[in-house]
Motif scaffolding. Structure first.
Motif, PDB file in Angstrom:
ATOM      1  N   MET A  25       0.814  -1.217   0.000  1.00 14.89           N
ATOM      2  CA  MET A  25       0.000   0.000   0.000  1.00 14.89           C
ATOM      3  C   MET A  25       0.850   1.270   0.000  1.00 14.89           C
ATOM      4  O   MET A  25       0.349   2.360   0.250  1.00 14.89           O
ATOM      5  N   ARG A  26       2.147   1.121  -0.289  1.00 22.17           N
ATOM      6  CA  ARG A  26       2.987   2.311  -0.379  1.00 22.17           C
ATOM      7  C   ARG A  26       3.615   2.399  -1.772  1.00 22.17           C
ATOM      8  O   ARG A  26       3.918   3.481  -2.247  1.00 22.17           O
ATOM      9  N   GLY A  27       3.825   1.259  -2.412  1.00 20.76           N
ATOM     10  CA  GLY A  27       4.516   1.256  -3.713  1.00 20.76           C
ATOM     11  C   GLY A  27       6.011   1.170  -3.520  1.00 20.76           C
ATOM     12  O   GLY A  27       6.529   1.300  -2.406  1.00 20.76           O
ATOM     13  N   PHE A  28       6.717   0.923  -4.614  1.00 17.64           N
ATOM     14  CA  PHE A  28       8.177   0.806  -4.553  1.00 17.64           C
ATOM     15  C   PHE A  28       8.796   2.198  -4.560  1.00 17.64           C
ATOM     16  O   PHE A  28       8.567   2.979  -5.476  1.00 17.64           O
TER      17      PHE A  28
ATOM     18  N   ASP B  71      -5.576 -20.590 -12.592  1.00 16.26           N
ATOM     19  CA  ASP B  71      -4.141 -20.324 -12.468  1.00 16.26           C
ATOM     20  C   ASP B  71      -3.414 -20.611 -13.789  1.00 16.26           C
ATOM     21  O   ASP B  71      -3.461 -21.725 -14.296  1.00 16.26           O
TER      22      ASP B  71
ATOM     23  N   ARG C 167       1.237 -12.418  -5.580  1.00 13.24           N
ATOM     24  CA  ARG C 167       1.233 -11.682  -4.312  1.00 13.24           C
ATOM     25  C   ARG C 167       2.611 -11.094  -3.973  1.00 13.24           C
ATOM     26  O   ARG C 167       3.017 -11.071  -2.815  1.00 13.24           O
TER      27      ARG C 167
ATOM     28  N   GLY D 141       3.409  -7.962  -5.075  1.00 18.55           N
ATOM     29  CA  GLY D 141       3.329  -6.540  -5.389  1.00 18.55           C
ATOM     30  C   GLY D 141       3.112  -5.638  -4.198  1.00 18.55           C
ATOM     31  O   GLY D 141       3.603  -5.905  -3.091  1.00 18.55           O
ATOM     32  N   THR D 142       2.351  -4.561  -4.450  1.00 21.00           N
ATOM     33  CA  THR D 142       2.214  -3.496  -3.462  1.00 21.00           C
ATOM     34  C   THR D 142       0.817  -3.457  -2.845  1.00 21.00           C
ATOM     35  O   THR D 142       0.474  -2.488  -2.181  1.00 21.00           O
ATOM     36  N   GLY D 143       0.008  -4.492  -3.105  1.00 13.74           N
ATOM     37  CA  GLY D 143      -1.338  -4.506  -2.538  1.00 13.74           C
ATOM     38  C   GLY D 143      -1.333  -4.947  -1.085  1.00 13.74           C
ATOM     39  O   GLY D 143      -0.356  -5.519  -0.594  1.00 13.74           O
ATOM     40  N   ALA D 144      -2.453  -4.685  -0.431  1.00 14.76           N
ATOM     41  CA  ALA D 144      -2.571  -5.047   0.983  1.00 14.76           C
ATOM     42  C   ALA D 144      -2.435  -6.553   1.177  1.00 14.76           C
ATOM     43  O   ALA D 144      -1.955  -7.018   2.214  1.00 14.76           O
ATOM     44  N   ASP D 145      -2.858  -7.323   0.162  1.00 13.85           N
ATOM     45  CA  ASP D 145      -2.818  -8.780   0.299  1.00 13.85           C
ATOM     46  C   ASP D 145      -1.560  -9.381  -0.335  1.00 13.85           C
ATOM     47  O   ASP D 145      -1.502 -10.576  -0.579  1.00 13.85           O
ATOM     48  N   ASP D 146      -0.567  -8.569  -0.623  1.00 12.88           N
ATOM     49  CA  ASP D 146       0.666  -9.090  -1.228  1.00 12.88           C
ATOM     50  C   ASP D 146       1.574  -9.647  -0.144  1.00 12.88           C
ATOM     51  O   ASP D 146       2.511  -9.008   0.324  1.00 12.88           O
TER      52      ASP D 146
ATOM     53  N   GLY E 241      -2.515  -6.163 -18.806  1.00 14.79           N
ATOM     54  CA  GLY E 241      -3.065  -6.996 -17.742  1.00 14.79           C
ATOM     55  C   GLY E 241      -2.209  -8.233 -17.570  1.00 14.79           C
ATOM     56  O   GLY E 241      -1.004  -8.161 -17.429  1.00 14.79           O
ATOM     57  N   GLY E 242      -2.872  -9.392 -17.611  1.00 19.71           N
ATOM     58  CA  GLY E 242      -2.134 -10.634 -17.402  1.00 19.71           C
ATOM     59  C   GLY E 242      -1.186 -10.949 -18.533  1.00 19.71           C
ATOM     60  O   GLY E 242      -0.165 -11.582 -18.343  1.00 19.71           O
TER      61      GLY E 242
END
Lengths: 407, 407
Positions: free
Chosen positions: A14-17, A203, A250, A252-257, A367-368
């Motif tokens: 939630m902050r980013g790189f 997946d 998971r 990345g920068t998300g809350a669930d990463d 996207g993907g």
């Protein structure tokens, strides 16, 4: 503890790189983890594609004695002197089992040992058997049609160096010399973990990574998907038995990463966030001495980070050349590629044309990137120092196709 | 009955070949036997390297709905207008489960479906969560960070044509679209018979041919060695169950060269004796509709005849491109190659040099040629019409190595 003198990267959720590690630095971290795995002894029948752990020398002469190089009559060459179509020399046809009597010949198949006394093999085309005698229509030189003892290979001769990757005909050579087993570098045991909750999208990363790990000589030691819980993921990463662990998703920068914090819980995160597009959320670290590579979940980004980092480590551990294993083609760019200075780009391209190949850059997947997988024949790697390439530039394309398909 | 209007070739035992068939004619015989085998349905996990029997179209849109292309906050873009570092827009942080309420944002992971009402994804870097509200530091355009429904691939879009050989990432694409099985061309069932009595020299042909059949996508349906008896060999050739039969050894002009007569006993010999060096004693014929290829016993000759004829048939039956599967390299000849006009030569070469490769011709093997297998990196095919090539000529080398080993 963090790798290569870099302090442990911050939690980016939630902050980013804040900043990203150059690709070259990530490659140095990988290369510092590459050591050739131990040897194992395998049967020759399983040798295809494996890497020799030890050099191989010939255990015996080949051929073990003077042998016929072709089908024909074993003769004393001196006894064929003066033979011609009009004035054939006539010799006795005898058995090849014992020594060759004088004024005699014996029938021999290619590969059979020469009887004592014989010094040449006369091809059938130059003779005619008539009952117990043979008419000879041309003279032959001493040694003609004979393969001398050890002429092919002498006992003790070096055949293959350590590190050779077995080629299709190699098992034949080794079998022909009586070698039944060889010492090869053990295949890297790779654990493959798919992080994240099961969702509507099936997946894609698992199948992609299983294929690529097999291509690069790794063995899937364990596989688990739908790892959405941080503690469960940490436990799956830390279990013993793998030479390296790949975690897809998971990162990345998300809350669930949860992948980077799960690694930090039971080991160290050496790098997280790389100046690479796509694949920039990749990371790497250690649990004990076991490298753990964190790959993005978006399939094309996962593929890019695998190709650059994970595959390199697997190939190196297995004794293969660590660089890209792809065949390459020089190609003329059919359109320009625009890239950001400071970020390496892994760009899908489509190849057309035969003798003078052209590479059409495909749009960087938003996207993907599964569509890019369907369309691309390979990729171009734009180094961080470049702004891209103009249309018409001659570039090197790394190809995913497995076969050359020459006509 | 004999193939291609050629009368059945004579028995050459102890007489030699009166004349030999051009390589081009033998290739025509092979090509007339190539038909793509039937389809079989396999799991995606087993797809690597297989050839699609049917085209594949996308069964559904990808993505199935508008989704986040990156981790961030789902927003209504219009509500971010005017946001800046000095004057952030403040919105309510809500749950992503339902539709997005006005003046609200919801946290979303890349790949997740957009909540109704949201039309853009704001990266975490441009915002800061503070308890139940989020400060937004920059405006964002409608559609930014969003992958539209079907943007990657629309339902029904053609993905792969029939005949595509599966590449490493293809199973990922298909899995991502929910495809679990695919229809592929059945692998050719190859029976491998080694003719001749067990002797002092261990069999090299079996291991060579097993490797090459696997490389070309064939399955070994049965294997037998030491077949020295004509009737037993004929019986082994004629047994049902194979798509093609390879017989290695005893194809020549010696008294014990039982392979051609054994084939003639239970089928037809279409060609025997080919203007090829080495490998000139190769032959081919049919038992019913099943092609039988007779290969010389000398390992290098066996390899040459396999590469030219047997491999071509196996690849074609399995749906692959029938031509040589080898990667090739242009190279400058380091020494001259002398060849006989009217005879095609299959010549081993060693490659040196990196950017400007040089090909060193190795001596044409006189005996079994196992040494040539150890030394050669590939081969050059000198057509029958040529006398060879001068030193310095630019030639095409077919490579046996499996990997590119780029740095």
């Amino acid at each position: 503890m963090a790798g290569d003198g870099v302090s442990a990267p911050p939690d980016v959720r939630m902050r980013g790189f804040a900043d990203r590690v150059p690709v070259a630095q990530a490659l140095r971290w990988i290369d510092a983890r590459v050591h050739r795995l131990a040897a194992e002894e395998i049967a020759l029948a399983a040798a295809a594609g494996r890497v020799l752990a030890r050099p191989i020398a010939a255990p015996a002469d080949l051929p073990p004695a003077d042998t016929a190089a072709l089908d024909g009559f074993a003769v004393r060459a001196a006894e064929t002197l003066g033979a011609s179509d009009y004035d054939p020399v006539v010799l006795n046809l005898t058995d090849a089992a014992g020594p060759l009597a004088s004024v005699s010949v014996a029938m021999l198949a290619a590969g059979a040992a020469l009887p004592a006394g014989a010094d040449a093999i006369l091809p059938f085309e130059l003779a005619q058997a008539k009952g117990k005698s043979v008419e000879i229509f041309a003279p032959i030189a001493e040694g003609a049609g004979v393969l001398r003892k050890a002429q092919d290979i002498g006992a003790g001769a070096a055949l293959f160096a350590a590190g050779r990757r077995m080629r299709p005909a190699d098992p034949g050579l080794l079998a022909g010399l009586g070698i039944a087993t060889i010492g090869v570098v053990r295949r890297p045991r790779v654990r493959l973990l798919i992080a994240g909750a099961k969702n509507a999208m099936p997946d894609a990363d698992g199948p992609i990574l299983k294929s690529l790990v097999a291509r690069d000589g790794g063995l899937i030691e364990g596989f688990a998907a739908d790892l959405a819980d941080r503690a469960a993921l940490a436990e799956a990463i830390a279990a013993p038995g793998a030479d390296l662990v790949l975690v897809a998703g998971r990162s990345g920068t998300g809350a669930d990463d949860i992948a980077p914090p799960a690694l930090a819980d039971i080991g160290t995160v050496a790098l997280h966030g790389i100046a690479l597009r796509p694949g920039g959320s990749a990371g790497m670290g250690l649990v004990g001495q076991v490298p753990v590579i964190l790959l993005p979940g978006a399939p094309f980004a996962c593929l890019a980070a695998y190709e650059l980092f994970a595959g390199r480590l697997i190939r190196g551990l297995g004794g293969r050349a660590p660089g890209f294993p792809h065949w390459t083609s020089g190609a003329e760019l059919a359109g320009k590629i625009v890239s950001t200075i400071g970020v390496a780009e892994f760009r899908p391209v489509r190849i057309s044309g035969g003798e003078k190949p052209r590479a059409e850059p495909l749009a960087m997947p938003e996207g993907g990137g599964l569509a890019a997988l369907a369309e691309a024949d390979g990729f171009v790697l734009v180094p961080a120092a470049r702004e891209g390439y103009p249309a018409g530039a001659l570039i090197r394309v790394y190809l995913w196709g497995e076969e050359a398909e020459t006509p």
